[in-house]
Design an enzyme around this catalytic site. Structure first.
Site, PDB file in Angstrom:
ATOM      1  N   HIS A   1     -32.032  78.718-109.268  1.00 39.21           N
ATOM      2  CA  HIS A   1     -33.227  78.113-108.812  1.00 39.21           C
ATOM      3  C   HIS A   1     -33.240  76.711-109.622  1.00 39.21           C
ATOM      4  O   HIS A   1     -33.396  76.857-110.922  1.00 39.21           O
ATOM      5  CB  HIS A   1     -34.313  78.956-109.247  1.00 39.21           C
ATOM      6  CG  HIS A   1     -34.635  80.033-108.430  1.00 39.21           C
ATOM      7  ND1 HIS A   1     -35.191  79.945-107.172  1.00 39.21           N
ATOM      8  CD2 HIS A   1     -34.255  81.436-108.533  1.00 39.21           C
ATOM      9  CE1 HIS A   1     -35.175  81.248-106.741  1.00 39.21           C
ATOM     10  NE2 HIS A   1     -34.572  81.911-107.514  1.00 39.21           N
TER      11      HIS A   1
ATOM     12  N   LYS B   1     -37.994  68.076-113.528  1.00 39.79           N
ATOM     13  CA  LYS B   1     -36.780  68.128-112.486  1.00 39.79           C
ATOM     14  C   LYS B   1     -36.835  67.172-111.356  1.00 39.79           C
ATOM     15  O   LYS B   1     -36.080  66.238-110.970  1.00 39.79           O
ATOM     16  CB  LYS B   1     -36.507  69.461-112.359  1.00 39.79           C
ATOM     17  CG  LYS B   1     -36.033  70.349-113.292  1.00 39.79           C
ATOM     18  CD  LYS B   1     -35.589  71.877-112.832  1.00 39.79           C
ATOM     19  CE  LYS B   1     -36.419  72.471-111.796  1.00 39.79           C
ATOM     20  NZ  LYS B   1     -37.999  72.728-112.582  1.00 39.79           N
TER      21      LYS B   1
ATOM     22  N   ASP C   1     -34.876  73.252-105.355  1.00 43.72           N
ATOM     23  CA  ASP C   1     -35.638  74.610-105.591  1.00 43.72           C
ATOM     24  C   ASP C   1     -34.591  75.685-105.634  1.00 43.72           C
ATOM     25  O   ASP C   1     -34.431  76.363-106.509  1.00 43.72           O
ATOM     26  CB  ASP C   1     -36.583  74.879-104.338  1.00 43.72           C
ATOM     27  CG  ASP C   1     -37.421  76.036-104.657  1.00 43.72           C
ATOM     28  OD1 ASP C   1     -37.721  76.334-105.688  1.00 43.72           O
ATOM     29  OD2 ASP C   1     -37.584  76.835-103.618  1.00 43.72           O
TER      30      ASP C   1
ATOM     31  N   ARG D   1     -26.995  66.487-132.278  1.00 43.85           N
ATOM     32  CA  ARG D   1     -26.790  65.412-132.144  1.00 43.85           C
ATOM     33  C   ARG D   1     -25.381  64.705-131.913  1.00 43.85           C
ATOM     34  O   ARG D   1     -25.220  63.593-131.616  1.00 43.85           O
ATOM     35  CB  ARG D   1     -27.288  64.593-133.654  1.00 43.85           C
ATOM     36  CG  ARG D   1     -28.877  65.184-133.666  1.00 43.85           C
ATOM     37  CD  ARG D   1     -29.326  64.756-135.192  1.00 43.85           C
ATOM     38  NE  ARG D   1     -29.157  63.272-135.524  1.00 43.85           N
ATOM     39  CZ  ARG D   1     -30.253  62.467-135.233  1.00 43.85           C
ATOM     40  NH1 ARG D   1     -31.540  63.098-134.676  1.00 43.85           N
ATOM     41  NH2 ARG D   1     -30.135  61.251-135.617  1.00 43.85           N
TER      42      ARG D   1
END
Length: 319
Positions: free
Chosen positions: A145, A166, A184, A250
């Site tokens: 999904h 998204k 989806d 980082r």
């Protein structure tokens, strides 16, 4: 075990511009028969009446030897062999080299609801092309999904909770010339060579749900250049809301992976908050992955240079 009907098999062939170079001789007969493997069988021994090891559930290939022997059996009126052969529920029979089976063979095939087709291909080419055509259909599958996009040639699965951004990031990517595969839900298949291939959802196709706007058809909104039907999965990116209490990577020295179908795919978690351009971050991640595939890792190169400089300073201090 995955299965496809003969009708789906023939449709796959049509979608590839008659990849198998076939012509059906039995009209709509046997189209609902099921095929459960990309492997084929050549029924040579069965034509001699030996059925002990007859793998009848596979696609049956009649090459020059089998095809000519079928003609001989028909000429000698040995139709009982055909009757015995079709007691086994074969899904489909394919004659290569454009060999046309006798009418008696076709009549018995129709009576037993078996599709018969002929092809101009050589037998070896037919076997290879069938595997090529059906490999994805019988491959192990997984449904995710998220949104699957192609960015600079990199297949990226974007994951994240509902409302994290998204769809907005995907729309911006599309506006910059990148492509949507599926929104989806995405079906992934693992091919024999280990690649993970993601495909569009056949029901949703290239539609996207955008909150506040509704459903939009990307193929019509942005043109056919903005979509594609399938792509190899190269990278998984998970978007999550920024958490001040979490320590985010980082440097990027730790290379994380995401397991799909027992295959480890490079994985990144990107925190989202106001002011961060997610589209640019995804583009940068795609470019950086390409650099790594070419043998250059920016984080490792920087770390190596830092260690070299620290070592040099220590040596200078000892002099």
């Amino acid at each position: 075990m995955p299965k496809i009907t003969v009708e789906k098999f023939l449709k796959l062939n049509e979608n590839r511009n008659n990849f198998l170079k076939v012509k059906c001789l039995t009209d709509s007969i046997g189209l609902t028969n099921e095929i459960n493997s990309s492997e084929v069988n050549r029924p040579g021994m069965a034509l001699f009446g030996y059925f002990k090891d007859f793998v009848f559930e596979r696609i049956q290939i009649f090459g020059k030897g089998e095809g000519n022997y079928v003609l001989t059996l028909a000429e000698e009126n040995k139709l009982d062999i055909f009757e015995e052969l079709f007691k086994y529920k074969m899904p489909i029979c394919i004659f290569t080299y454009n060999l046309i089976p006798p009418e008696s063979f076709l009549e018995i095939a129709k009576k037993n609801n078996v599709c018969v087709i002929i092809s101009e291909l050589k037998t070896a080419d037919m076997v290879r092309n069938i595997e090529n055509l059906t490999e994805e259909e019988f491959a192990e599958s997984f449904t995710a999904h998220g949104v699957f996009v192609e960015v600079f040639g990199v297949g990226i699965l974007i994951l994240g909770k509902s409302g994290v951004g998204k769809s907005e990031a995907t729309l911006e990517l599309i506006s910059k010339g990148h492509r949507l595969i599926s929104d989806d839900t995405v079906e992934f298949k693992k091919l024999n060579d280990g690649r993970i291939i993601g495909r569009k959802n056949e029901f949703i196709k290239h539609n996207m749900e955008v909150r506040g706007i509704g459903v939009v058809d990307i193929s019509r909104l942005s043109g056919m250049s903005a979509i594609r039907d399938r792509k190899r999965l190269d990278l998984v990116i998970e978007l999550e809301s920024w958490n001040d209490d979490e320590q985010y990577d980082r440097m990027g020295l730790e290379e994380k992976t995401y397991n799909i179908l027992e295959t480890e795919i490079p994985y990144l978690k990107i925190p989202v908050r106001a002011g961060r351009n997610i589209c640019i971050l995804i583009e940068t991640a795609a470019k950086n992955l390409r650099l790594k595939e070419m043998g250059y890792n920016s984080a490792k190169e920087l770390n190596k240079n830092l260690i070299t400089q620290i070592g040099k300073k220590k040596s200078d201090n000892l002099i």
